[in-house]
Design a protein around this motif. Structure first.
Motif, mmCIF file in Angstrom:
data_model
loop_
_atom_site.group_PDB
_atom_site.id
_atom_site.type_symbol
_atom_site.label_atom_id
_atom_site.label_comp_id
_atom_site.label_asym_id
_atom_site.label_seq_id
_atom_site.Cartn_x
_atom_site.Cartn_y
_atom_site.Cartn_z
ATOM 1 N N TYR A 33 14.078 -9.833 3.076
ATOM 2 C CA TYR A 33 14.898 -10.857 2.424
ATOM 3 C C TYR A 33 14.356 -11.176 1.030
ATOM 4 N N GLY A 34 15.245 -11.182 0.045
ATOM 5 C CA GLY A 34 14.895 -11.590 -1.305
ATOM 6 C C GLY A 34 14.295 -10.502 -2.176
ATOM 7 N N LEU A 35 13.988 -9.348 -1.601
ATOM 8 C CA LEU A 35 13.398 -8.285 -2.405
ATOM 9 C C LEU A 35 14.477 -7.681 -3.298
ATOM 10 N N ASP A 36 14.336 -7.909 -4.593
ATOM 11 C CA ASP A 36 15.324 -7.454 -5.558
ATOM 12 C C ASP A 36 14.988 -6.069 -6.098
ATOM 13 N N LYS A 37 13.680 -5.771 -6.195
ATOM 14 C CA LYS A 37 13.263 -4.494 -6.775
ATOM 15 C C LYS A 37 11.922 -4.097 -6.183
ATOM 16 N N ILE A 38 11.765 -2.805 -5.921
ATOM 17 C CA ILE A 38 10.469 -2.246 -5.576
ATOM 18 C C ILE A 38 10.449 -0.810 -6.079
ATOM 19 N N GLU A 39 9.364 -0.470 -6.771
ATOM 20 C CA GLU A 39 9.233 0.914 -7.223
ATOM 21 C C GLU A 39 7.776 1.341 -7.164
ATOM 22 N N HIS A 40 7.594 2.585 -6.777
ATOM 23 C CA HIS A 40 6.263 3.176 -6.695
ATOM 24 C C HIS A 40 5.768 3.404 -8.122
ATOM 25 N N VAL A 41 4.521 2.966 -8.404
ATOM 26 C CA VAL A 41 4.003 3.103 -9.766
ATOM 27 C C VAL A 41 2.661 3.821 -9.842
ATOM 28 N N GLY A 42 2.045 4.140 -8.709
ATOM 29 C CA GLY A 42 0.772 4.834 -8.801
ATOM 30 C C GLY A 42 0.167 5.149 -7.451
ATOM 31 N N GLY A 49 -4.419 2.783 -1.782
ATOM 32 C CA GLY A 49 -4.303 3.163 -3.183
ATOM 33 C C GLY A 49 -2.880 3.213 -3.704
ATOM 34 N N ALA A 50 -1.887 3.321 -2.823
ATOM 35 C CA ALA A 50 -0.490 3.327 -3.274
ATOM 36 C C ALA A 50 -0.191 1.991 -3.956
ATOM 37 N N GLU A 51 0.521 2.044 -5.079
ATOM 38 C CA GLU A 51 0.865 0.834 -5.815
ATOM 39 C C GLU A 51 2.365 0.757 -6.058
ATOM 40 N N SER A 61 12.498 -16.027 -9.431
ATOM 41 C CA SER A 61 12.063 -14.624 -9.418
ATOM 42 C C SER A 61 10.545 -14.568 -9.507
ATOM 43 N N LEU A 62 9.930 -13.831 -8.581
ATOM 44 C CA LEU A 62 8.483 -13.671 -8.543
ATOM 45 C C LEU A 62 8.161 -12.190 -8.663
ATOM 46 N N SER A 63 7.356 -11.837 -9.652
ATOM 47 C CA SER A 63 6.985 -10.442 -9.879
ATOM 48 C C SER A 63 5.543 -10.215 -9.483
ATOM 49 N N SER A 64 5.273 -9.032 -8.964
ATOM 50 C CA SER A 64 3.920 -8.666 -8.562
ATOM 51 C C SER A 64 3.761 -7.163 -8.578
ATOM 52 N N ARG A 65 2.552 -6.726 -8.829
ATOM 53 C CA ARG A 65 2.168 -5.345 -8.548
ATOM 54 C C ARG A 65 1.265 -5.438 -7.324
ATOM 55 N N ILE A 66 1.597 -4.672 -6.288
ATOM 56 C CA ILE A 66 0.796 -4.682 -5.072
ATOM 57 C C ILE A 66 0.177 -3.316 -4.839
ATOM 58 N N ARG A 67 -0.966 -3.328 -4.207
ATOM 59 C CA ARG A 67 -1.690 -2.093 -3.882
ATOM 60 C C ARG A 67 -1.991 -2.112 -2.387
ATOM 61 N N CYS A 68 -1.833 -0.967 -1.764
ATOM 62 C CA CYS A 68 -2.220 -0.840 -0.358
ATOM 63 C C CYS A 68 -3.749 -0.844 -0.306
ATOM 64 N N THR A 69 -4.308 -1.837 0.394
ATOM 65 C CA THR A 69 -5.758 -2.007 0.455
ATOM 66 C C THR A 69 -6.339 -1.674 1.825
ATOM 67 N N ALA A 70 -5.481 -1.518 2.825
ATOM 68 C CA ALA A 70 -5.929 -1.095 4.153
ATOM 69 C C ALA A 70 -4.741 -0.441 4.846
ATOM 70 N N TYR A 71 -5.038 0.603 5.610
ATOM 71 C CA TYR A 71 -3.945 1.378 6.204
ATOM 72 C C TYR A 71 -4.491 2.147 7.399
ATOM 73 N N GLU A 72 -3.842 1.976 8.524
ATOM 74 C CA GLU A 72 -4.153 2.776 9.703
ATOM 75 C C GLU A 72 -2.822 3.148 10.339
ATOM 76 N N GLU A 73 -2.486 4.432 10.294
ATOM 77 C CA GLU A 73 -1.177 4.889 10.745
ATOM 78 C C GLU A 73 -0.854 4.371 12.143
ATOM 79 N N ASN A 74 0.365 3.842 12.272
ATOM 80 C CA ASN A 74 0.911 3.283 13.506
ATOM 81 C C ASN A 74 0.190 2.026 13.981
ATOM 82 N N LYS A 75 -0.689 1.469 13.146
ATOM 83 C CA LYS A 75 -1.434 0.265 13.550
ATOM 84 C C LYS A 75 -1.359 -0.865 12.522
ATOM 85 N N MET A 76 -1.533 -0.553 11.214
ATOM 86 C CA MET A 76 -1.666 -1.630 10.243
ATOM 87 C C MET A 76 -1.417 -1.156 8.819
#
Length: 148
Positions: A33-42, A49-51, A61-76
């Motif tokens: 809900y409310g997500l107007d734009k998302i694009e992969h940038v790095g 590391g995905a950004e 309107s709230l803008s942010s650059r987010i980075r994946c900081t933790a990832y475990e497939e099928n878990k988190m």
């Protein structure tokens, strides 16, 4: 002081299917809900590391650059802002059985201080409950309707 929103939802689909859907940033606008734009940038498109640059419209309107900081497939999946509105999203996935998944979301965000932050907070507050309810319902409906 950050604001924290936590919510859990059960989806009638295998954990692999639910995780893959949430992990696909191309599909995020379909259910968040409310997500107007998302694009992969790095970085990679998935995993640490995905950004992504994103814009949420939730009263303001709230803008942010987010980075994946933790990832475990099928878990988190954890995403943390590196620019813009400070926020962290942590999505955890628990297989309840072969065809049911519990998704827990914990989202924290901090708005700027002073009059600007107070104005933003006043604009956002009415949308938080609506956003959580709509996002959960849409995520369940979309994943449960997937074939395969």
């Amino acid at each position: 002081m950050p604001s924290i929103v936590e919510h859990s939802v059960e989806i009638a689909a295998p954990v692999e299917k639910v995780f893959a859907y949430v992990d696909d940033f191309h599909k995020t606008r379909e259910w968040m809900y409310g997500l107007d734009k998302i694009e992969h940038v790095g970085g990679n498109q998935h995993g640490v590391g995905a950004e992504y640059d994103g814009v949420m419209k939730v009263g303001v309107s709230l803008s942010s650059r987010i980075r994946c900081t933790a990832y475990e497939e099928n878990k988190m999946i954890e995403l943390t802002s590196v620019r813009g509105i400070r926020n962290t999203q942590r999505w955890t996935f628990t297989a309840l059985d072969d065809n049911r998944t519990l998704v827990d979301a914990c989202i924290s965000y901090s708005l700027p201080g002073g009059p600007v932050g107070a104005t933003m907070a006043a604009g956002i507050k009415p949308f938080v409950g609506i956003a959580v309810k709509h996002t959960s319902e849409t995520l369940v409906r979309n994943v449960e309707s997937l074939r395969g």
